[in-house]
Design a protein around this motif. Structure first.
Motif, PDB file in Angstrom:
ATOM      1  N   MET A 158      -9.966   0.216 -58.700  1.00 28.56           N
ATOM      2  CA  MET A 158     -10.264  -0.849 -57.735  1.00 28.56           C
ATOM      3  C   MET A 158      -8.983  -1.532 -57.254  1.00 28.56           C
ATOM      4  O   MET A 158      -8.788  -1.765 -56.060  1.00 28.56           O
ATOM      5  CB  MET A 158     -11.202  -1.869 -58.373  1.00 28.56           C
ATOM      6  N   LEU A 159      -8.099  -1.840 -58.213  1.00 29.17           N
ATOM      7  CA  LEU A 159      -6.847  -2.515 -57.846  1.00 29.17           C
ATOM      8  C   LEU A 159      -5.959  -1.604 -57.007  1.00 29.17           C
ATOM      9  O   LEU A 159      -5.274  -2.070 -56.082  1.00 29.17           O
ATOM     10  CB  LEU A 159      -6.111  -2.969 -59.111  1.00 29.17           C
ATOM     11  N   GLY A 160      -5.946  -0.292 -57.319  1.00 32.65           N
ATOM     12  CA  GLY A 160      -5.095   0.648 -56.591  1.00 32.65           C
ATOM     13  C   GLY A 160      -5.437   0.737 -55.118  1.00 32.65           C
ATOM     14  O   GLY A 160      -4.564   0.779 -54.253  1.00 32.65           O
ATOM     15  N   ARG A 164      -2.818  -0.335 -51.991  1.00 30.72           N
ATOM     16  CA  ARG A 164      -2.399   0.532 -50.891  1.00 30.72           C
ATOM     17  C   ARG A 164      -2.589  -0.154 -49.544  1.00 30.72           C
ATOM     18  O   ARG A 164      -1.689  -0.169 -48.699  1.00 30.72           O
ATOM     19  CB  ARG A 164      -3.186   1.837 -50.930  1.00 30.72           C
ATOM     20  N   LYS A 165      -3.756  -0.758 -49.345  1.00 29.00           N
ATOM     21  CA  LYS A 165      -4.065  -1.414 -48.077  1.00 29.00           C
ATOM     22  C   LYS A 165      -3.098  -2.559 -47.811  1.00 29.00           C
ATOM     23  O   LYS A 165      -2.568  -2.707 -46.698  1.00 29.00           O
ATOM     24  CB  LYS A 165      -5.509  -1.919 -48.108  1.00 29.00           C
ATOM     25  N   ARG A 166      -2.859  -3.374 -48.818  1.00 24.56           N
ATOM     26  CA  ARG A 166      -1.989  -4.532 -48.627  1.00 24.56           C
ATOM     27  C   ARG A 166      -0.525  -4.120 -48.473  1.00 24.56           C
ATOM     28  O   ARG A 166       0.231  -4.762 -47.735  1.00 24.56           O
ATOM     29  CB  ARG A 166      -2.141  -5.504 -49.808  1.00 24.56           C
ATOM     30  N   PHE A 167      -0.111  -3.057 -49.152  1.00 24.22           N
ATOM     31  CA  PHE A 167       1.280  -2.611 -49.046  1.00 24.22           C
ATOM     32  C   PHE A 167       1.580  -2.078 -47.648  1.00 24.22           C
ATOM     33  O   PHE A 167       2.659  -2.323 -47.098  1.00 24.22           O
ATOM     34  CB  PHE A 167       1.571  -1.540 -50.104  1.00 24.22           C
ATOM     35  N   VAL A 168       0.640  -1.338 -47.071  1.00 27.63           N
ATOM     36  CA  VAL A 168       0.822  -0.835 -45.700  1.00 27.63           C
ATOM     37  C   VAL A 168       0.987  -1.998 -44.727  1.00 27.63           C
ATOM     38  O   VAL A 168       1.859  -1.986 -43.846  1.00 27.63           O
ATOM     39  CB  VAL A 168      -0.370   0.056 -45.288  1.00 27.63           C
ATOM     40  N   ALA A 169       0.165  -3.038 -44.892  1.00 30.54           N
ATOM     41  CA  ALA A 169       0.266  -4.217 -44.022  1.00 30.54           C
ATOM     42  C   ALA A 169       1.595  -4.922 -44.216  1.00 30.54           C
ATOM     43  O   ALA A 169       2.214  -5.385 -43.246  1.00 30.54           O
ATOM     44  CB  ALA A 169      -0.884  -5.178 -44.314  1.00 30.54           C
ATOM     45  N   ALA A 170       2.070  -4.998 -45.461  1.00 33.59           N
ATOM     46  CA  ALA A 170       3.353  -5.658 -45.741  1.00 33.59           C
ATOM     47  C   ALA A 170       4.509  -4.888 -45.113  1.00 33.59           C
ATOM     48  O   ALA A 170       5.448  -5.485 -44.572  1.00 33.59           O
ATOM     49  CB  ALA A 170       3.561  -5.788 -47.251  1.00 33.59           C
ATOM     50  N   ALA A 220       0.102 -10.429 -55.744  1.00 35.88           N
ATOM     51  CA  ALA A 220      -1.109 -10.922 -56.426  1.00 35.88           C
ATOM     52  C   ALA A 220      -1.886  -9.763 -57.040  1.00 35.88           C
ATOM     53  O   ALA A 220      -2.360  -9.848 -58.187  1.00 35.88           O
ATOM     54  CB  ALA A 220      -1.979 -11.695 -55.442  1.00 35.88           C
ATOM     55  N   ILE A 221      -2.016  -8.660 -56.292  1.00 40.33           N
ATOM     56  CA  ILE A 221      -2.685  -7.473 -56.835  1.00 40.33           C
ATOM     57  C   ILE A 221      -1.861  -6.866 -57.964  1.00 40.33           C
ATOM     58  O   ILE A 221      -2.382  -6.496 -59.025  1.00 40.33           O
ATOM     59  CB  ILE A 221      -2.930  -6.434 -55.726  1.00 40.33           C
ATOM     60  N   ASN A 222      -0.545  -6.796 -57.731  1.00 40.66           N
ATOM     61  CA  ASN A 222       0.350  -6.205 -58.736  1.00 40.66           C
ATOM     62  C   ASN A 222       0.287  -6.972 -60.052  1.00 40.66           C
ATOM     63  O   ASN A 222       0.330  -6.388 -61.143  1.00 40.66           O
ATOM     64  CB  ASN A 222       1.784  -6.198 -58.193  1.00 40.66           C
ATOM     65  N   SER A 223       0.154  -8.290 -59.961  1.00 41.27           N
ATOM     66  CA  SER A 223       0.140  -9.120 -61.168  1.00 41.27           C
ATOM     67  C   SER A 223      -1.131  -8.944 -61.990  1.00 41.27           C
ATOM     68  O   SER A 223      -1.185  -9.342 -63.156  1.00 41.27           O
ATOM     69  CB  SER A 223       0.296 -10.597 -60.783  1.00 41.27           C
ATOM     70  N   GLY A 276      -1.282   2.168 -65.275  1.00 45.54           N
ATOM     71  CA  GLY A 276      -1.478   1.149 -64.243  1.00 45.54           C
ATOM     72  C   GLY A 276      -0.292   1.073 -63.300  1.00 45.54           C
ATOM     73  O   GLY A 276      -0.451   0.993 -62.077  1.00 45.54           O
ATOM     74  N   GLU A 277       0.937   1.132 -63.875  1.00 39.53           N
ATOM     75  CA  GLU A 277       2.136   1.108 -63.038  1.00 39.53           C
ATOM     76  C   GLU A 277       2.204   2.339 -62.152  1.00 39.53           C
ATOM     77  O   GLU A 277       2.616   2.281 -60.998  1.00 39.53           O
ATOM     78  CB  GLU A 277       3.382   1.032 -63.932  1.00 39.53           C
ATOM     79  N   PHE A 278       1.775   3.483 -62.732  1.00 41.83           N
ATOM     80  CA  PHE A 278       1.797   4.723 -61.958  1.00 41.83           C
ATOM     81  C   PHE A 278       0.880   4.620 -60.736  1.00 41.83           C
ATOM     82  O   PHE A 278       1.255   5.013 -59.630  1.00 41.83           O
ATOM     83  CB  PHE A 278       1.371   5.892 -62.838  1.00 41.83           C
ATOM     84  N   ILE A 279      -0.327   4.100 -60.934  1.00 42.50           N
ATOM     85  CA  ILE A 279      -1.257   3.938 -59.809  1.00 42.50           C
ATOM     86  C   ILE A 279      -0.647   2.997 -58.768  1.00 42.50           C
ATOM     87  O   ILE A 279      -0.719   3.240 -57.552  1.00 42.50           O
ATOM     88  CB  ILE A 279      -2.617   3.399 -60.297  1.00 42.50           C
ATOM     89  N   ASN A 280      -0.032   1.918 -59.234  1.00 48.65           N
ATOM     90  CA  ASN A 280       0.612   0.948 -58.350  1.00 48.65           C
ATOM     91  C   ASN A 280       1.717   1.617 -57.527  1.00 48.65           C
ATOM     92  O   ASN A 280       1.739   1.545 -56.294  1.00 48.65           O
ATOM     93  CB  ASN A 280       1.175  -0.191 -59.215  1.00 48.65           C
TER      94      ASN A 280
END
Length: 561
Positions: A158-160, A164-170, A220-223, A276-280
């Motif tokens: 769910m977090l992954g 992805r969506k938020r990173f593309v926007a950033a 926020a998602i990463n944390s 978790g870090e790998f998915i991130n």
């Protein structure tokens, strides 16, 4: 090699917990001797040194190659850009391309380095520890302790997706910030002249706030990754200690095995966190790969014909009812242009602003797709001649003078890196830049600043002309390149061109008709069409727009004098 070494480290890491469990059991039973303790301690020290050396090797190997990957990608991206036509840079802003070369390439490098490390640690580390738990301790205790772990997969998935969506926007927001910063810096003199500093700062502040907001959403998602993993692994610890103690009391496992099991369970924490870090990292990396792949997938509008026709040297230039429309435009910018220009002649192109002068010159440079069989050089359609050969014939001085933040010498020698000092001096003399050069503080070594900020408009034009003349081109194209020099300097430059470029073709587009009086043929464009053509004398006798404009400019020059 790095993956093999990481797997080796994971295998070696299961030995110390087993040894510690055995020592505890020996202490409990009273069977531990001094020699046995000494042997175990020395073996642990030896393992620690061995693991240290192997870890050093795989870290330098893996992350060294991830840095190499970044270098290769940046080089490939720049090489790709050099092959693109102007339409590519209309679709992609400078800020977006800078974001690709910096943030996106960095994200891909991190995936290749840190991402591979976390993946191997997750797969190999988890498999090794689980197999060890089952074979050396108890499969029941292992299954009980791993009950919370399926929830970990759900949470990370769910977090992954959100990451992805938020990173593309950033990343998109970062590209917009680059664009804004570039515009502010390059246009600083204009901004100051209109006293718009505060307004520009406020606008830039809005852009940076947007970047900050979107990156905070990413953070926020990463944390959430680490605490989610720690909570679930903590539950596994609680089950392991509780159920393990029950099994010790009922003599199903020994105390040493329980201690070893809890150490192994602790060794699972990093693989779970690494997962978790790998998915991130993977979500960021794949988002950047998609952006980079989309850029690489764009092809140049103009490419070499297959097969190309070799032409020894450019002879007659012919245009046969040539029309042209910019990509995405609704109307033609050129409409039915026809002319013939023999080798060694000079063509003057004049007309109102927006009449198509620069557009016509760009057809010679093949910056855009061209109608087949409409533009011929030496009787060969230009689209059948290799791009490198066509552009190798040209010396182009555009309206927008691009000067690098380097010494004048390097700016002039841009097209001919092997030029001697004498060659450079001759080009400067032909461009009538000698006197200006003598007044500059360090002569040829004077740094012109970004885009020639230290030079006047006329000086920029003459440096650009000297650059084109240094390559001694077969075809010289001057696109309104004398507009910022005075009449006397213009006359000197044109006289030098006539004298030094005998036998070579020259095309001059200009608003000042005095610059094309000497031309062998002159065409007058209006709305992309040829409305008048001939020599200067013929056009003056014709009494059309050319004569009217020439008389007006001569009168203005007389009044100014």
């Amino acid at each position: 090699m790095a993956i093999i070494l990481m797997a080796t480290v994971n295998l070696l890491s299961i030995i110390p917990p087993k040894m510690i469990g055995n020592v505890i059991d020996q202490i409990r039973t009273g069977g531990l001797t001094e020699a046995e303790l000494y042997r175990n301690v020395m073996l642990l020290v030896g393992l620690a040194v061995m693991i240290y050396v192997i870890v050093y090797i795989w870290i330098t190997t893996l992350f060294g190659n991830s840095i190499l990957l970044e270098k290769l990608l940046r080089g490939r991206l720049l090489q790709h850009m050099t092959k693109m036509s102007p339409s590519f840079f209309q679709r992609n802003t400078t800020g977006e391309l800078m974001a690709l070369a910096t943030n996106d390439v960095l994200a891909i490098g991190q995936t290749a380095g840190y991402g591979v490390m976390t993946l191997v640690n997750t797969l190999v580390g988890t498999a090794v520890v689980l197999i060890t738990m089952v074979s050396l301790i108890s499969y029941k205790l292992m299954l009980a302790a791993l009950i919370p772990l399926p929830f970990l997969t759900i949470v990370i998935s769910m977090l992954g997706k959100r990451m992805r969506k938020r990173f593309v926007a950033a990343q998109a927001s970062f590209g917009q910030m680059n664009d804004r910063a570039l515009e502010s810096i390059s246009g600083m003199r204009v901004i100051r002249s209109y006293v718009q500093e505060e307004h520009d700062i406020a606008k830039f502040d809005e852009v940076t706030k947007d970047v900050m907001t979107k990156n905070m959403k990413v953070a926020a998602i990463n944390s959430l990754f680490h605490p989610s993993i720690s909570t679930i692994v903590g539950l596994s610890y609680a089950i392991g200690i509780g159920y393990g103690s029950y099994m010790v009391f009922h003599n199903q496992i020994s105390l040493g095995q329980l201690v070893s099991f809890n150490i192994y369970l602790g060794m699972l924490i990093w693989p779970m966190i690494a997962f978790g870090e790998f998915i991130n990292i993977l979500q960021r990396g794949t988002a950047s790969v998609d952006r980079l792949s989309a850029s690489f997938a764009q092809t140049a509008d103009v490419q070499d014909h297959d097969p190309v026709v070799a032409v020894a040297q450019p002879g007659r230039i012919e245009l046969q009812q040539l029309s042209f429309r910019y990509p995405g435009a609704e109307h033609d910018s050129l409409n039915g242009i026809s002319l013939q220009l023999e080798r060694g002649q000079t063509l003057g192109i004049v007309g109102r602003t927006g009449s198509g002068k620069s557009t016509l010159l760009k057809q010679m440079l093949r910056q855009y797709p061209i109608e087949p069989q409409k533009l011929l050089i030496s009787g060969i359609p230009i689209e059948q001649i290799a791009l490198s050969q066509v552009r190798g014939w040209m010396g182009y001085v555009p309206q927008e003078h691009l000067l690098l933040s380097k010494p004048i010498r390097d700016n002039i020698a841009l097209g001919n890196q092997e030029a001697t000092e004498e060659d450079i001096r001759k080009a400067i003399e032909m461009a009538s830049f000698t006197q200006d050069l003598e007044q500059l503080p360090e002569g040829l070594d004077t740094i012109v600043g970004e885009n020639g900020v230290m030079l006047s408009g006329g000086q920029k034009q003459r440096v650009s002309i000297a650059r084109a003349l240094l390559v001694n081109p077969e075809i010289l194209i001057l696109d309104d390149s004398l507009s910022a020099v005075d009449a006397r300097t213009e006359s000197m430059i044109l006289n030098n061109l006539r004298k030094e470029r005998s036998g070579k073709t020259t095309l001059i587009a200009t608003h000042r008709l005095s610059a094309v009086m000497h031309a062998d043929w002159i065409i007058v464009l209006d709305d992309g069409r040829t409305v008048e053509e001939g020599t200067h004398e013929q056009l003056m006798l014709h009494g059309g727009w050319y004569k009217e404009q020439f008389d007006r400019q001569q009168m203005e020059a007389t009044l100014a004098g």
